[in-house]
Design a protein around this motif. Structure first.
Motif, short mmCIF file in Angstrom:
data_model
loop_
_atom_site.label_atom_id
_atom_site.label_comp_id
_atom_site.label_asym_id
_atom_site.label_seq_id
_atom_site.Cartn_x
_atom_site.Cartn_y
_atom_site.Cartn_z
N ARG A 183 44.02 -38.65 56.41
CA ARG A 183 43.16 -37.51 56.76
C ARG A 183 43.18 -36.41 55.70
O ARG A 183 42.49 -35.40 55.84
CB ARG A 183 43.58 -36.95 58.13
CG ARG A 183 43.29 -37.91 59.27
CD ARG A 183 43.68 -37.33 60.63
NE ARG A 183 43.36 -38.27 61.69
CZ ARG A 183 44.19 -39.20 62.16
NH1 ARG A 183 45.40 -39.31 61.64
NH2 ARG A 183 43.82 -40.02 63.12
N ALA A 184 43.97 -36.62 54.63
CA ALA A 184 43.95 -35.68 53.50
C ALA A 184 43.05 -36.16 52.38
O ALA A 184 42.84 -35.45 51.40
CB ALA A 184 45.37 -35.47 52.96
N ASN A 185 42.48 -37.35 52.52
CA ASN A 185 41.71 -37.98 51.44
C ASN A 185 40.44 -37.18 51.11
O ASN A 185 39.67 -36.82 51.99
CB ASN A 185 41.32 -39.40 51.86
CG ASN A 185 40.83 -40.24 50.69
OD1 ASN A 185 40.77 -39.76 49.56
ND2 ASN A 185 40.48 -41.47 50.98
N ILE A 186 40.25 -36.92 49.82
CA ILE A 186 39.04 -36.24 49.35
C ILE A 186 38.27 -37.14 48.39
O ILE A 186 37.10 -37.42 48.58
CB ILE A 186 39.38 -34.90 48.65
CG1 ILE A 186 40.06 -33.95 49.64
CG2 ILE A 186 38.12 -34.26 48.06
CD1 ILE A 186 40.58 -32.67 49.00
N SER A 187 38.95 -37.60 47.34
CA SER A 187 38.28 -38.42 46.33
C SER A 187 38.94 -39.77 46.15
O SER A 187 38.45 -40.61 45.39
CB SER A 187 38.29 -37.69 44.99
OG SER A 187 39.62 -37.59 44.50
N GLY A 188 40.07 -39.99 46.81
CA GLY A 188 40.82 -41.22 46.61
C GLY A 188 41.89 -41.09 45.55
O GLY A 188 42.68 -42.00 45.34
N ASN A 189 41.94 -39.95 44.85
CA ASN A 189 42.94 -39.74 43.80
C ASN A 189 43.99 -38.70 44.17
O ASN A 189 44.83 -38.35 43.35
CB ASN A 189 42.25 -39.31 42.50
CG ASN A 189 41.45 -40.44 41.89
OD1 ASN A 189 41.93 -41.57 41.81
ND2 ASN A 189 40.21 -40.17 41.51
N GLU A 190 43.95 -38.21 45.40
CA GLU A 190 44.98 -37.27 45.86
C GLU A 190 46.24 -38.04 46.19
O GLU A 190 46.19 -39.19 46.66
CB GLU A 190 44.51 -36.50 47.09
CG GLU A 190 43.32 -35.58 46.83
CD GLU A 190 42.01 -36.32 46.66
OE1 GLU A 190 41.19 -35.91 45.83
OE2 GLU A 190 41.84 -37.36 47.36
N ALA A 191 47.39 -37.43 45.96
CA ALA A 191 48.67 -38.06 46.27
C ALA A 191 49.44 -37.14 47.21
O ALA A 191 49.38 -35.91 47.07
CB ALA A 191 49.47 -38.29 44.99
N GLY A 192 50.16 -37.74 48.15
CA GLY A 192 50.92 -36.89 49.06
C GLY A 192 51.65 -37.68 50.12
O GLY A 192 51.58 -38.91 50.17
N LYS A 193 52.34 -36.94 50.98
CA LYS A 193 53.15 -37.58 52.02
C LYS A 193 53.19 -36.70 53.26
O LYS A 193 53.25 -35.47 53.17
CB LYS A 193 54.58 -37.81 51.51
CG LYS A 193 55.49 -38.52 52.50
CD LYS A 193 55.08 -39.96 52.71
CE LYS A 193 55.93 -40.63 53.80
NZ LYS A 193 55.56 -40.15 55.13
N THR A 194 53.15 -37.37 54.41
CA THR A 194 53.26 -36.68 55.69
C THR A 194 54.72 -36.55 56.10
O THR A 194 55.60 -37.20 55.55
CB THR A 194 52.52 -37.49 56.77
OG1 THR A 194 53.03 -38.83 56.74
CG2 THR A 194 51.03 -37.51 56.53
N GLY A 195 54.95 -35.73 57.11
CA GLY A 195 56.29 -35.59 57.69
C GLY A 195 56.17 -35.13 59.12
O GLY A 195 55.34 -34.27 59.43
#
Length: 715
Positions: free
Chosen positions: A541-553
């Motif tokens: 649900r954080a996806n914008i362009s497919g190049n974002e990186a991240g992690k949930t917690g």
């Protein structure tokens, strides 16, 4: 003869011992004296006492990096009056109750200080007490209110220095114009006018003793809201004046019996001291006071340039307020939020929001540690990757497992790769990695990434899933992830770029120095895997362009919901929860924090703070994690279970199985099938944490790729 010899030897021993102790004592006294003299001189230079002039007051300002004034530095609520325009009863009252030996000491009351020191030793900490009027003045002018021994020593040295420069009457005048009398009243003139509607010169004995009792604890003894407590303090003051023969019994009786009318007024201090972006600006002011003292900060005409981007800060405030209001409308029990962004290039804090309403809650949640949940996993994985213990294709056990006395449940049966484990936030593989890395190495790795809240109590396997004694500050989480975006270079986050005095002389200039915490190759692998988290894992649900990186917690009962994400330009941590740690319940970080991060990033793009990607994609949320080629024909489930009934716009329908990171859900639930995987090869852990680990290494060199064709550039 032997007895006589023994007596001589015994006597000689004590003579030598006494001589050695005397020499040691003498050297210690000389050393202490030398240190005190040097520190006395250094304190005067550090706080500019030689050029200090209380009467001069220049207005300073704090600026954002893009030139917006976010705070003016001045004392607006002080009405200065000379000592001769303060009534005699007021002067006598304040001296009697606060420092009756004021005209006899040299800035420090030795008797009072020894008495306070005894209390400090008894209580095991620095307690207030024993401070002279001069000490109280330097505390208000130059220091913070921290109760530490080092601050007390500085306070004493400043007081002696101040007495060298000014007369007793000048010090008393400064004190009476500086001291706080509650309800936004700084100085005796403001207090006299606010409480009694008259000038300080016209205060009688009853009014003066009422005011003199306030400074010890302004919030508890002010007469507007605490008349009984103020009356008791007034009686204490009159009793002390009687004891010192400053008044006679008849005067004391008349003052006690006088019916003094206290005016009702509204405290407008909070409004008058309003700052833009208050969570960020207040912390900047706290740092400035530590550096230069309150007098110089608020009266010295300083020009302070910060790292804040006003556009990003406004976007963070807007998104935080709007989303929390939306949660309220939707019945989601999350009342607060922190958003903090740093630049991967140098650690500059671009935006910092520590809550949604500073007027109601001044606790800066961006700077307070919270349980990180699975948001800690990338840092632990990066440490193991960098040591060559794992690579992205290493096969890990994903089934429920007992690690000694520590049982970790799983929604999956079988084995998965590191990339898949991180993508779906699986718990058992995360513990396997930490066990192989070793607890001591895990702790060291977290500290290298700038996590300052790690303690000895965290030296256990629970840290693999974010179980910590204190937790991690959102600011430090954003700065840690920023190292992934900048080829493994970590920069300590900072707020203040430069400080100039009123003449334009540069007093401070920040110089960022990187620390290579992991290799560039490890950082690239971490980014590749964290991009997959956003493209189709728990962070979709954080996806914008497919190049974002991240992690949930997500933590137990959804008390802390996280999404930490980045690209090359910015690293941002979003924390959602309640200030009182009340459970949110029913939601994961992927459900709530990831969409907030996405909306914030889109706002930054619209306001041209960061570059807008060529393509944007609306997140597609399926009824479960997609199948991965590593586990063909087998369903893999996340242990950080998102709410599968929350569509991509974040609107809830019915919460369904929103287990936190430490969920004890049944691993044998319907749909979980054994995974056919290669035989696990035990990997010996380091000596800091003996135990067995079911890890199939594959190619464990983080600096070589087992599949170069699939490598993707760092965004």
């Amino acid at each position: 003869m032997d007895q006589q010899t023994n007596k001589k030897s015994f006597k000689h021993f004590w003579q030598v011992t006494a001589l050695v102790l005397s020499v040691v004592g003498l050297l210690s006294a000389i050393g202490a004296t030398f240190w005190l003299v040097r520190e006395y001189q250094q304190v005067a230079l550090r706080y500019g006492l030689d050029s200090f002039n209380y009467q001069s007051s220049n207005k300073g300002a704090i600026y954002s990096s893009d030139g917006v004034v976010i705070a003016e530095l001045s004392n607006k609520n002080k009405d200065h009056v000379p000592l001769e325009k303060i009534s005699e009863p007021m002067k006598k009252s304040i001296i009697a109750i606060e420092d009756h030996r004021f005209y006899d000491h040299f800035g420090v009351d030795v008797i009072g200080t020894l008495r306070a020191l005894f209390k400090d030793i008894v209580h095991g900490e620095a307690m207030e007490g024993g401070s002279t009027i001069t000490q109280q003045l330097v505390r208000n002018l130059f220091l913070t209110q921290d109760k530490t021994f080092s601050r007390k020593i500085t306070e004493i040295l400043l007081a002696v220095n101040l007495e060298r420069r000014f007369t007793k009457d000048e010090i008393l005048e400064m004190y009476l114009n500086e001291i706080y009398f509650g309800n936004g009243c700084y100085g005796v003139e403001a207090a006299a006018q606010k409480y009694f509607g008259k000038h300080a010169a016209d205060l009688d004995l009853a009014e003066a003793t009422m005011l003199a009792g306030i400074p010890k604890s302004p919030n508890n003894f002010e007469p507007l809201h605490h008349p009984l407590e103020n009356k008791s303090r007034q009686q204490d003051t009159l009793s002390r004046m009687l004891e010192l023969k400053l008044i006679n019994p008849e005067q004391a009786r008349e003052a006690i019996q006088e019916q003094v009318k206290v005016h009702n007024f509204t405290n407008k201090t909070a409004q008058n001291n309003h700052y833009k972006f208050p969570y960020f600006t207040t912390e900047v002011i706290n740092q400035l006071v530590e550096m230069y003292g309150k007098e110089r900060v608020f009266n010295g005409g300083l020009k302070v340039t910060t790292t804040l981007d006003s556009r990003a800060a406004q976007a963070a405030e807007d998104v935080a307020r709007q989303k929390v209001a939306e949660f309220r409308r939707r019945g989601i029990r999350a009342s607060n939020m922190a958003i903090v962004s740093v630049s991967p290039r140098d650690g500059a804090i671009i935006a910092l929001v520590g809550g949604v309403d500073f007027s109601k809650d001044q606790n800066n949640l961006a700077l307070l540690p919270r349980q990180p949940g699975s948001a800690i996993k990338p840092i632990n994985y990066a440490g193991a990757l960098d040591k060559g213990i794992i690579n992205e294709n290493t096969v890990l056990n994903a089934s429920s497992k007992k690690f000694g006395n520590y049982y970790v449940s799983s929604h999956t049966v079988g084995s998965v790769t590191v990339s898949t484990a991180l993508k779906y936030s699986m718990n058992v593989p995360a513990v396997e990695v930490v066990q192989s890395l070793g607890i001591n190495n895990t702790i060291k790795n977290l500290k290298r990434f700038g996590i300052s809240t790690v303690t000895d109590s965290d030296a256990n396997l629970a840290i693999a899933l974010g179980g910590m004694y204190y937790g991690i500050k959102p600011l430090e989480m954003a700065a840690a992830y920023a190292a992934f975006a900048n080829s493994g270079k970590y920069y300590k986050p900072y707020m203040i770029k430069s400080v100039e005095d009123s003449m334009g002389n540069v007093l401070y200039q920040h110089d960022s120095q990187p620390d290579q915490v992991i290799s560039s190759r490890t950082a690239q692998i971490m980014t590749k895997m964290l991009q997959e988290v956003v493209r189709g894992g728990t962070g979709v649900r954080a996806n914008i362009s497919g190049n974002e990186a991240g992690k949930t917690g997500t933590t137990d009962d959804s008390r802390c919901l996280w999404f930490v994400g980045y690209n090359q330009e910015i690293s941002t941590a979003v924390w959602i929860g309640n200030s009182n740690n009340r459970p949110v319940s029913g939601y994961s970080g992927g459900d709530l924090a990831a969409p907030v991060w996405r909306e914030y990033m889109l706002t930054l793009m619209e306001r041209h703070v960061i570059t807008e990607p060529e393509k944007k994609y609306v997140p597609v949320v399926t009824t479960g994690p997609p199948l991965d080629e590593d586990v063909q024909k087998n369903q893999v489930k996340t242990d950080e279970q998102p709410n599968q009934n929350v569509p991509s716009d974040g609107n809830p329908q019915t919460p369904d199985n929103a287990a936190g990171d430490n969920s004890k859900a049944n691993p044998d639930e319907p749909g979980s099938q054994p995974v056919e995987s290669p035989p696990a090869t035990p990997l010996p852990p380091d000596n800091s944490n003996p135990g067995n680990s079911n890890i199939n290494q594959g190619n464990t060199n983080p600096n070589t790729s087992p599949n170069p064709a699939n490598q993707q550039p760092v965004p």
